[in-house]
Design an enzyme around this catalytic site. Structure first.
Site, PDB file in Angstrom:
ATOM      1  N   CYS A  75      91.573 -13.007 -36.240  1.00 50.55           N
ATOM      2  CA  CYS A  75      91.935 -13.314 -37.728  1.00 50.55           C
ATOM      3  C   CYS A  75      93.379 -12.266 -38.328  1.00 50.55           C
ATOM      4  O   CYS A  75      94.030 -12.862 -38.811  1.00 50.55           O
ATOM      5  CB  CYS A  75      90.776 -12.301 -38.629  1.00 50.55           C
ATOM      6  SG  CYS A  75      90.033 -11.213 -38.384  1.00 50.55           S
ATOM      7  N   LYS A 113      73.626  -9.272 -42.293  1.00 49.86           N
ATOM      8  CA  LYS A 113      73.363 -10.476 -41.920  1.00 49.86           C
ATOM      9  C   LYS A 113      74.010 -11.197 -40.719  1.00 49.86           C
ATOM     10  O   LYS A 113      75.251 -11.156 -41.415  1.00 49.86           O
ATOM     11  CB  LYS A 113      72.995 -10.614 -43.330  1.00 49.86           C
ATOM     12  CG  LYS A 113      72.086 -12.003 -43.527  1.00 49.86           C
ATOM     13  CD  LYS A 113      72.713 -13.179 -42.324  1.00 49.86           C
ATOM     14  CE  LYS A 113      73.985 -14.382 -42.034  1.00 49.86           C
ATOM     15  NZ  LYS A 113      74.033 -15.439 -41.529  1.00 49.86           N
ATOM     16  N   GLU A 142      86.858  -8.896 -46.213  1.00 48.44           N
ATOM     17  CA  GLU A 142      88.015  -9.088 -45.402  1.00 48.44           C
ATOM     18  C   GLU A 142      88.201 -10.855 -45.033  1.00 48.44           C
ATOM     19  O   GLU A 142      87.019 -10.917 -43.826  1.00 48.44           O
ATOM     20  CB  GLU A 142      87.772  -8.643 -44.271  1.00 48.44           C
ATOM     21  CG  GLU A 142      88.792  -7.137 -43.335  1.00 48.44           C
ATOM     22  CD  GLU A 142      89.258  -9.122 -41.413  1.00 48.44           C
ATOM     23  OE1 GLU A 142      90.037  -9.572 -42.001  1.00 48.44           O
ATOM     24  OE2 GLU A 142      88.110  -8.447 -40.393  1.00 48.44           O
ATOM     25  N   GLU A 164      94.579 -21.201 -41.766  1.00 51.63           N
ATOM     26  CA  GLU A 164      94.206 -20.554 -40.301  1.00 51.63           C
ATOM     27  C   GLU A 164      94.050 -21.247 -40.066  1.00 51.63           C
ATOM     28  O   GLU A 164      92.643 -21.826 -40.190  1.00 51.63           O
ATOM     29  CB  GLU A 164      93.637 -19.364 -40.679  1.00 51.63           C
ATOM     30  CG  GLU A 164      92.842 -18.938 -39.806  1.00 51.63           C
ATOM     31  CD  GLU A 164      91.757 -17.438 -40.507  1.00 51.63           C
ATOM     32  OE1 GLU A 164      90.642 -17.979 -40.830  1.00 51.63           O
ATOM     33  OE2 GLU A 164      92.387 -16.742 -39.734  1.00 51.63           O
TER      34      GLU A 164
HETATM   35  P1  NAD Z   1      81.671 -18.006 -42.949  1.00 53.18           P
HETATM   36  O1  NAD Z   1      82.957 -17.011 -43.499  1.00 53.18           O
HETATM   37  O2  NAD Z   1      81.522 -19.234 -43.310  1.00 53.18           O
HETATM   38  O3  NAD Z   1      81.319 -17.004 -42.391  1.00 53.18           O
HETATM   39  C1  NAD Z   1      80.952 -15.567 -41.907  1.00 53.18           C
HETATM   40  C2  NAD Z   1      79.545 -14.508 -42.337  1.00 53.18           C
HETATM   41  O4  NAD Z   1      79.880 -15.344 -43.561  1.00 53.18           O
HETATM   42  C3  NAD Z   1      78.533 -15.767 -41.464  1.00 53.18           C
HETATM   43  O5  NAD Z   1      77.666 -14.272 -41.507  1.00 53.18           O
HETATM   44  C4  NAD Z   1      78.301 -16.404 -42.182  1.00 53.18           C
HETATM   45  O6  NAD Z   1      76.168 -17.377 -41.788  1.00 53.18           O
HETATM   46  C5  NAD Z   1      77.766 -15.960 -43.677  1.00 53.18           C
HETATM   47  N1  NAD Z   1      78.003 -16.921 -44.451  1.00 53.18           N
HETATM   48  C6  NAD Z   1      78.525 -18.155 -44.504  1.00 53.18           C
HETATM   49  N2  NAD Z   1      78.021 -18.798 -45.774  1.00 53.18           N
HETATM   50  C7  NAD Z   1      77.759 -17.579 -46.568  1.00 53.18           C
HETATM   51  C8  NAD Z   1      77.143 -17.361 -47.963  1.00 53.18           C
HETATM   52  N3  NAD Z   1      76.688 -18.991 -49.002  1.00 53.18           N
HETATM   53  N4  NAD Z   1      77.058 -16.348 -48.964  1.00 53.18           N
HETATM   54  C9  NAD Z   1      76.630 -15.577 -48.001  1.00 53.18           C
HETATM   55  N5  NAD Z   1      77.253 -15.243 -46.859  1.00 53.18           N
HETATM   56  C10 NAD Z   1      77.590 -16.460 -45.950  1.00 53.18           C
HETATM   57  O7  NAD Z   1      82.371 -18.558 -41.562  1.00 53.18           O
HETATM   58  P2  NAD Z   1      82.777 -19.874 -40.591  1.00 53.18           P
HETATM   59  O8  NAD Z   1      81.912 -20.532 -40.448  1.00 53.18           O
HETATM   60  O9  NAD Z   1      81.271 -18.710 -39.330  1.00 53.18           O
HETATM   61  O10 NAD Z   1      83.648 -20.046 -40.089  1.00 53.18           O
HETATM   62  C11 NAD Z   1      84.613 -20.943 -40.887  1.00 53.18           C
HETATM   63  C12 NAD Z   1      86.442 -20.419 -40.565  1.00 53.18           C
HETATM   64  O11 NAD Z   1      86.472 -19.198 -40.931  1.00 53.18           O
HETATM   65  C13 NAD Z   1      87.129 -19.736 -39.370  1.00 53.18           C
HETATM   66  O12 NAD Z   1      87.633 -20.906 -38.605  1.00 53.18           O
HETATM   67  C14 NAD Z   1      87.995 -19.184 -39.777  1.00 53.18           C
HETATM   68  O13 NAD Z   1      89.167 -19.407 -40.331  1.00 53.18           O
HETATM   69  C15 NAD Z   1      87.591 -17.976 -40.534  1.00 53.18           C
HETATM   70  N6  NAD Z   1      87.170 -16.947 -40.586  1.00 53.18           N
HETATM   71  C16 NAD Z   1      87.676 -15.550 -40.224  1.00 53.18           C
HETATM   72  C17 NAD Z   1      87.436 -14.342 -39.935  1.00 53.18           C
HETATM   73  C18 NAD Z   1      87.797 -13.567 -40.048  1.00 53.18           C
HETATM   74  O14 NAD Z   1      87.834 -12.141 -39.204  1.00 53.18           O
HETATM   75  N7  NAD Z   1      88.563 -13.139 -41.208  1.00 53.18           N
HETATM   76  C19 NAD Z   1      86.547 -14.847 -39.331  1.00 53.18           C
HETATM   77  C20 NAD Z   1      85.117 -15.752 -38.881  1.00 53.18           C
HETATM   78  C21 NAD Z   1      85.839 -16.991 -39.259  1.00 53.18           C
END
Ligand code: NAD
Length: 472
Positions: free
Chosen positions: A279, A170, A245, A379
């Protein structure tokens, strides 16, 4: 703009159960670049069933044959590198030269590393009177973010396949187009039906359904700490394996005697790459009081070279951030930094001149950041560097270790041994010494709140294995 249909389930593109769709926006100008189906629980269920059905056959496939399929997959990724780079640039906004060098090339290297690892991994060992078998965990639910969209897919799928697991992926809603390309590559590479399945959709709908599904044995998640926490709790409740991660706030420690010019230039490049959406970015630069003002000046000069430009232009070094929401988030942190009294050296909350359309953020440097400030603790995930001052090595170590995170970091010193000694005391999963280069075999993952588990290399492979002991 391309309206894509279907999800890749059980070896074919199948219509989604519902009619909901996701528009994919180009963050450079806000235009619609494509659209994909927004899958729901029914689609996830179909994908998990397909992965379950494919599992016994794939798990029983000899490791050398699994390695051969990974080789075919790597070859398709090589053949389609330019298309991958342009797709990531369109949906993420990263400059196309960076997309080629990193977003398209690193997945090739990682997929390639698992060809040998799959073929050579010791899936059985003798321990006294026992034979220990390392067997695949089962069906993997892979939930990936948008910031390195193909790398984060390959960093989960390649080791899972090498181990003998099957996968339901996903991907993030911002970057589903490169995920579709990946599913096409899986198909072209001749992987058996159901071994890799793709469901595009929203996190709280499709992502949540995947994390909760009883047919998933291991959830591997990369993304925000907030969502990671929920997924960890869900997996814990269901007694299911989980790998997380999450975020980082990594320290770039410049010790007295280091090559300051090199350390600062590399430090700025590390933060500005991918518009700071990394990240493992070294977002806190720690400099000794004696070198501090020179470092600030050098950082400002180095940052001036990251002029925003058309992401499709080969010469561009800084693109937009991924979305309007991310722009709001990042500029909110810049405003907070100013409120808390940090010194804005360059950048700010206004979009760069001439870049009012789309999601642009000025490359920003703050000096006089103190360890307790929001800028030094949270972050930001944008092109924002904070420079902190320390008085002596113990002070530097206390600041470096003084956040909830521990994903990455860097140490620079005149003497390599001194840098290594410092790195040993850092509470973090990876440290680059005097500009050490990315190694696709090195285990990657977090100490403290940066996560659970490791990706890449042999350590990444063992995450997808469970052990059985036979005594005879
Ligand atoms: P997020 O955690 O919301 O999304 C990451 C993944 O999780 C996406 O595929 C999303 O669809 C999915 N997801 C979201 N809510 C979910 C739920 N309730 N259950 C299962 N899956 C779910 O991250 P984001 O909104 O895209 O980014 C927000 C912040 O997260 C960024 O600003 C950054 O600080 C951080 N981030 C970190 C990394 C990393 O590599 N560590 C990567 C992306 C974002």
């Amino acid at each position: 703009m391309q309206a894509h249909e279907g999800m890749y389930i059980d070896g074919a593109w199948r219509p989604a159960a519902g009619d909901d769709r996701i528009d994919v926006l180009n963050p450079a100008d806000g235009t619609v670049a494509g659209s994909v189906p927004a899958g729901g629980p029914e689609d996830v269920d179909a994908a998990v069933r397909a992965a379950r059905a494919a599992f016994p056959g794939w798990a029983a496939t000899p490791p050398v044959e699994r390695a051969a399929r990974l080789g075919a997959l790597r070859d398709v990724l090589v053949a389609r590198q330019e298309e991958i780079a342009r797709t990531v640039t369109t949906e993420l906004g990263s400059p196309v030269s960076f997309s080629r060098a990193v977003h398209a090339a690193v997945p090739v290297a990682v997929a390639g590393s698992y060809i040998d690892l799959a073929a050579e991994h010791p899936f059985e060992e003798r321990l006294g009177t026992s034979r220990v078998l390392h067997e695949p965990v089962g069906v993997v639910g892979a939930i990936t973010p948008w910031n390195y969209p193909l790398h984060q897919i390959v960093a989960k799928v390649a080791p899972a396949l090498a181990a003998g697991c099957t996968v339901v992926l996903k991907p993030a809603e911002n970057t589903p187009l490169v995920a579709r390309l990946f599913a096409e590559a899986v198909h072209e590479a001749g992987l058996p039906a159901g071994v890799v399945n793709l469901v595009t959709g929203l996190g709280p709908v499709a992502g949540q359904a995947l994390a909760e599904h009883e047919g998933v044995d291991l959830v591997s998640f990369t993304g925000s700490t907030a969502v990671g926490r929920r997924i960890g709790a869900l997996a814990g409740g269901a007694v299911k394996r989980v790998a997380l991660e999450l975020g980082g706030k990594s320290a770039n420690v410049v010790l007295p005697g280091a090559d300051l010019a090199r350390a600062v230039k590399a430090g700025v490049a590390n933060v500005m790459a991918n518009s700071g959406q990394t990240c493992s970015a070294w977002t806190r630069m720690l400099v000794h009081a004696g070198d501090y003002e020179e470092a600030v000046e050098r950082a400002a000069a180095a940052t001036a070279r990251y002029a925003p430009g058309d992401p499709l232009d080969d010469a561009t070094r800084l693109g937009p951030v991924v979305s309007a929401a991310q722009r709001e988030r990042v500029t909110g942190y810049i405003a907070e930094g100013q409120r808390e009294g940090a010194r804005l050296v360059t950048g700010g909350t206004e979009p760069p001149e001439g870049f009012e359309q789309g999601s642009w953020v000025r490359p920003t440097v703050f000096a006089d950041v103190t360890p307790e400030m929001t800028l030094a603790q949270e972050e930001i995930f944008g092109p924002v560097l904070s420079i902190l001052r320390y008085e002596d090595t113990e002070d530097a170590l206390r600041i470096a270790n003084g956040t909830d995170y521990g994903l990455s970091g860097a140490v620079w010193a005149g003497d390599e041994g001194e840098a290594v000694a410092f790195a040993r005391r850092m509470e973090t999963g990876q440290v680059d010494i005097n500009g050490g280069r990315f190694n696709p075999l090195a285990p990657f993952g977090g100490y403290k709140r940066s996560g659970v588990g490791r990706e890449l290399g042999p350590h990444g492979l063992t995450e997808y294995l469970q052990t059985k002991s036979l005594q005879f």
